[in-house]
Design an enzyme around this catalytic site. Structure first.
Site, PDB file in Angstrom:
ATOM      1  N   LYS A  21       0.838  -1.210   0.000  1.00 39.82           N
ATOM      2  CA  LYS A  21       0.000   0.000   0.000  1.00 39.82           C
ATOM      3  C   LYS A  21       0.872   1.259   0.000  1.00 39.82           C
ATOM      4  CE  LYS A  21      -1.905  -1.185   3.969  1.00 39.82           C
ATOM      5  NZ  LYS A  21      -1.277  -2.494   4.249  1.00 39.82           N
ATOM      6  N   ARG A  95      -9.837   0.300   8.515  1.00 40.65           N
ATOM      7  CA  ARG A  95      -9.322  -1.031   8.798  1.00 40.65           C
ATOM      8  C   ARG A  95     -10.318  -1.884   9.567  1.00 40.65           C
ATOM      9  NH1 ARG A  95      -2.964  -1.678   9.386  1.00 40.65           N
ATOM     10  NH2 ARG A  95      -2.754   0.236   8.266  1.00 40.65           N
ATOM     11  N   ARG A 134      11.952  -5.560   4.834  1.00 39.74           N
ATOM     12  CA  ARG A 134      11.678  -4.148   4.532  1.00 39.74           C
ATOM     13  C   ARG A 134      12.652  -3.203   5.242  1.00 39.74           C
ATOM     14  NH1 ARG A 134       5.810  -1.810   5.433  1.00 39.74           N
ATOM     15  NH2 ARG A 134       6.076  -2.766   7.473  1.00 39.74           N
ATOM     16  N   ARG A 167      11.595  -1.079  10.616  1.00 45.59           N
ATOM     17  CA  ARG A 167      10.513  -0.628  11.496  1.00 45.59           C
ATOM     18  C   ARG A 167      10.445  -1.500  12.736  1.00 45.59           C
ATOM     19  NH1 ARG A 167       5.113   0.463   8.006  1.00 45.59           N
ATOM     20  NH2 ARG A 167       4.197  -0.848   9.625  1.00 45.59           N
ATOM     21  N   ARG A 178       0.192  -9.074  13.305  1.00 41.98           N
ATOM     22  CA  ARG A 178      -0.479  -8.110  12.408  1.00 41.98           C
ATOM     23  C   ARG A 178      -1.272  -8.832  11.324  1.00 41.98           C
ATOM     24  NH1 ARG A 178       4.715  -5.191  10.795  1.00 41.98           N
ATOM     25  NH2 ARG A 178       3.496  -4.132   9.191  1.00 41.98           N
TER      26      ARG A 178
HETATM   27  P1  AP5 Z   1       4.826  -1.620   1.879  1.00 34.42           P
HETATM   28  O1  AP5 Z   1       4.431  -0.764   0.715  1.00 34.42           O
HETATM   29  O2  AP5 Z   1       5.589  -0.997   2.978  1.00 34.42           O
HETATM   30  O3  AP5 Z   1       3.545  -2.407   2.418  1.00 34.42           O
HETATM   31  P2  AP5 Z   1       2.276  -1.863   3.189  1.00 34.42           P
HETATM   32  O4  AP5 Z   1       1.093  -2.544   2.597  1.00 34.42           O
HETATM   33  O5  AP5 Z   1       2.259  -0.379   3.213  1.00 34.42           O
HETATM   34  O6  AP5 Z   1       2.599  -2.508   4.583  1.00 34.42           O
HETATM   35  P3  AP5 Z   1       2.583  -1.902   6.057  1.00 34.42           P
HETATM   36  O7  AP5 Z   1       3.377  -2.844   6.911  1.00 34.42           O
HETATM   37  O8  AP5 Z   1       2.992  -0.462   6.085  1.00 34.42           O
HETATM   38  O9  AP5 Z   1       1.099  -2.035   6.398  1.00 34.42           O
HETATM   39  P4  AP5 Z   1       0.533  -2.160   7.764  1.00 34.42           P
HETATM   40  O10 AP5 Z   1      -0.876  -2.111   7.364  1.00 34.42           O
HETATM   41  O11 AP5 Z   1       0.908  -3.302   8.609  1.00 34.42           O
HETATM   42  O12 AP5 Z   1       1.212  -0.947   8.544  1.00 34.42           O
HETATM   43  P5  AP5 Z   1       0.789   0.566   8.722  1.00 34.42           P
HETATM   44  O13 AP5 Z   1       2.009   1.367   8.675  1.00 34.42           O
HETATM   45  O14 AP5 Z   1      -0.344   0.936   7.861  1.00 34.42           O
HETATM   46  O15 AP5 Z   1       5.647  -2.865   1.282  1.00 34.42           O
HETATM   47  C1  AP5 Z   1       6.219  -3.845   2.122  1.00 34.42           C
HETATM   48  C2  AP5 Z   1       7.569  -4.294   1.572  1.00 34.42           C
HETATM   49  O16 AP5 Z   1       7.390  -4.904   0.303  1.00 34.42           O
HETATM   50  C3  AP5 Z   1       8.566  -3.148   1.340  1.00 34.42           C
HETATM   51  O17 AP5 Z   1       9.837  -3.620   1.650  1.00 34.42           O
HETATM   52  C4  AP5 Z   1       8.457  -2.853  -0.157  1.00 34.42           C
HETATM   53  O18 AP5 Z   1       9.659  -2.352  -0.661  1.00 34.42           O
HETATM   54  C5  AP5 Z   1       8.121  -4.222  -0.727  1.00 34.42           C
HETATM   55  N1  AP5 Z   1       7.241  -4.182  -1.893  1.00 34.42           N
HETATM   56  C6  AP5 Z   1       6.059  -3.509  -1.987  1.00 34.42           C
HETATM   57  N2  AP5 Z   1       5.487  -3.714  -3.198  1.00 34.42           N
HETATM   58  C7  AP5 Z   1       6.355  -4.526  -3.875  1.00 34.42           C
HETATM   59  C8  AP5 Z   1       6.324  -5.114  -5.182  1.00 34.42           C
HETATM   60  N3  AP5 Z   1       5.298  -4.903  -6.032  1.00 34.42           N
HETATM   61  N4  AP5 Z   1       7.342  -5.903  -5.555  1.00 34.42           N
HETATM   62  C9  AP5 Z   1       8.385  -6.147  -4.699  1.00 34.42           C
HETATM   63  N5  AP5 Z   1       8.484  -5.623  -3.446  1.00 34.42           N
HETATM   64  C10 AP5 Z   1       7.457  -4.823  -3.046  1.00 34.42           C
HETATM   65  O19 AP5 Z   1       0.224   0.529  10.231  1.00 34.42           O
HETATM   66  C11 AP5 Z   1       1.090   0.284  11.314  1.00 34.42           C
HETATM   67  C12 AP5 Z   1       0.284   0.133  12.579  1.00 34.42           C
HETATM   68  O20 AP5 Z   1      -0.451   1.348  12.836  1.00 34.42           O
HETATM   69  C13 AP5 Z   1      -0.787  -0.944  12.550  1.00 34.42           C
HETATM   70  O21 AP5 Z   1      -0.285  -2.221  12.901  1.00 34.42           O
HETATM   71  C14 AP5 Z   1      -1.773  -0.423  13.604  1.00 34.42           C
HETATM   72  O22 AP5 Z   1      -1.314  -0.645  14.901  1.00 34.42           O
HETATM   73  C15 AP5 Z   1      -1.746   1.068  13.357  1.00 34.42           C
HETATM   74  N6  AP5 Z   1      -2.761   1.515  12.394  1.00 34.42           N
HETATM   75  C16 AP5 Z   1      -2.550   2.061  11.167  1.00 34.42           C
HETATM   76  N7  AP5 Z   1      -3.711   2.362  10.574  1.00 34.42           N
HETATM   77  C17 AP5 Z   1      -4.695   2.014  11.453  1.00 34.42           C
HETATM   78  C18 AP5 Z   1      -6.115   2.056  11.402  1.00 34.42           C
HETATM   79  N8  AP5 Z   1      -6.783   2.521  10.339  1.00 34.42           N
HETATM   80  N9  AP5 Z   1      -6.796   1.581  12.483  1.00 34.42           N
HETATM   81  C19 AP5 Z   1      -6.153   1.117  13.579  1.00 34.42           C
HETATM   82  N10 AP5 Z   1      -4.804   1.035  13.673  1.00 34.42           N
HETATM   83  C20 AP5 Z   1      -4.076   1.484  12.612  1.00 34.42           C
END
Ligand code: AP5
Length: 228
Positions: A21, A95, A134, A167, A178
């Site tokens: 994402k 979410r 990552r 991270r 997660r």
């Molecule tokens: P990346 O793009 O970083 O993946 P992502 O989907 O953004 O994953 P996140 O870990 O950021 O999602 P998340 O939902 O767990 O965490 P968030 O920060 O939102 O890609 C991942 C890896 O793959 C990278 O190394 C990238 O380079 C690689 N990659 C990507 N695409 C690729 C491709 N096509 N080919 C090859 N490699 C690729 O949330 C963190 C925390 O915040 C949550 O756990 C929760 O506690 C809280 N939180 C956030 N939002 C909410 C909400 N709405 N409600 C409640 N709690 C929330």
């Protein structure tokens, strides 16, 4: 003077942790020049700045759990309602179904609605290997991968030229937590948005440029206004 929000177009990027994402969102913003909100990034910034919300959120994030709906929804609504109207990319929100309902009600109250929801489909084994490899830039937040998306200079951000970091929630134990939280609380949003005719699936385990091109094309099909 109140900003007219009837031309606000909300695009939601959904997918499991590691689905890509954030990586796709950064590239879509560069391409489309739209506003973008990552709730994960917003929360990590609040934690770093030790704001009241950040202090409350830290415990949940560290454990791999979702922060309370009321807390994150308040932050998102404030962000959406500040700044310009037009195309707005939401990454990581909603979410839960409660969050989706709050978003729907908030947008309806200003004459707007969700334009489309893009779900990035990626197999579990790929998610785990992506998250465990990552690296992120502590300044701009751009994400890289030690194998699949290497920076030009090893260990350094292409954009900021500073050392990349891992991270805190990318430990194997928290990754597994997660993923299970995603299955329990976020995956039910897939049929919820499908029933409303808003969801489309994108195969996320392909080259990032291919994934981004497909999403950008779909966005321009759905959103035909001056914001593109
Ligand atoms: P990346 O793009 O970083 O993946 P992502 O989907 O953004 O994953 P996140 O870990 O950021 O999602 P998340 O939902 O767990 O965490 P968030 O920060 O939102 O890609 C991942 C890896 O793959 C990278 O190394 C990238 O380079 C690689 N990659 C990507 N695409 C690729 C491709 N096509 N080919 C090859 N490699 C690729 O949330 C963190 C925390 O915040 C949550 O756990 C929760 O506690 C809280 N939180 C956030 N939002 C909410 C909400 N709405 N409600 C409640 N709690 C929330």
């Amino acid at each position: 003077m109140a900003v007219d929000r009837t031309d606000m177009r909300i695009i939601i990027l959904m997918g499991a942790p590691g689905a890509g994402k954030g990586t796709a969102a950064t590239r879509l913003v560069d391409r489309l020049g739209c506003r973008h909100l990552s709730t994960g990034a917003l929360l990590r910034e609040s934690v770093e700045n030790a704001t009241e919300a950040g202090r409350e959120a830290a415990v949940y994030i560290e454990a791999g759990n979702l922060v309370p709906d009321a807390l994150i929804s308040r932050m998102v609504v404030d962000e959406i309602m500040s700044g310009d109207s037009g195309l707005f990319l939401l990454d990581g929100f909603p979410r839960t179904i409660v969050q989706a309902e709050i978003l729907q009600q908030t947008l309806a109250s200003v004459g707007s609605s969700v334009a489309m929801v893009c779900n990035l489909d990626v197999p579990r084994d790929v998610l785990i290997s992506r998250l465990s490899g990552r690296l992120v830039c502590p300044r701009c937040g751009d994400g890289y991968h030690v194998v699949t998306l290497k920076p030009r200079r090893e260990g350094y951000c292409d954009r900021c030229d500073i050392p990349l970091v891992q991270r805190d929630d990318d430990t194997m134990e928290t990754i597994i937590r997660r993923l299970s939280v995603y299955e329990e609380q976020t995956a039910p949003l897939i049929p919820w948005y499908e029933e409303r005719g808003l969801l489309w699936h994108v195969k996320g385990d392909r080259q990032i440029d291919v994934v981004v091109a497909e999403i950008a094309e779909k966005i321009s099909e759905y959103v035909t206004d001056d914001s593109l």
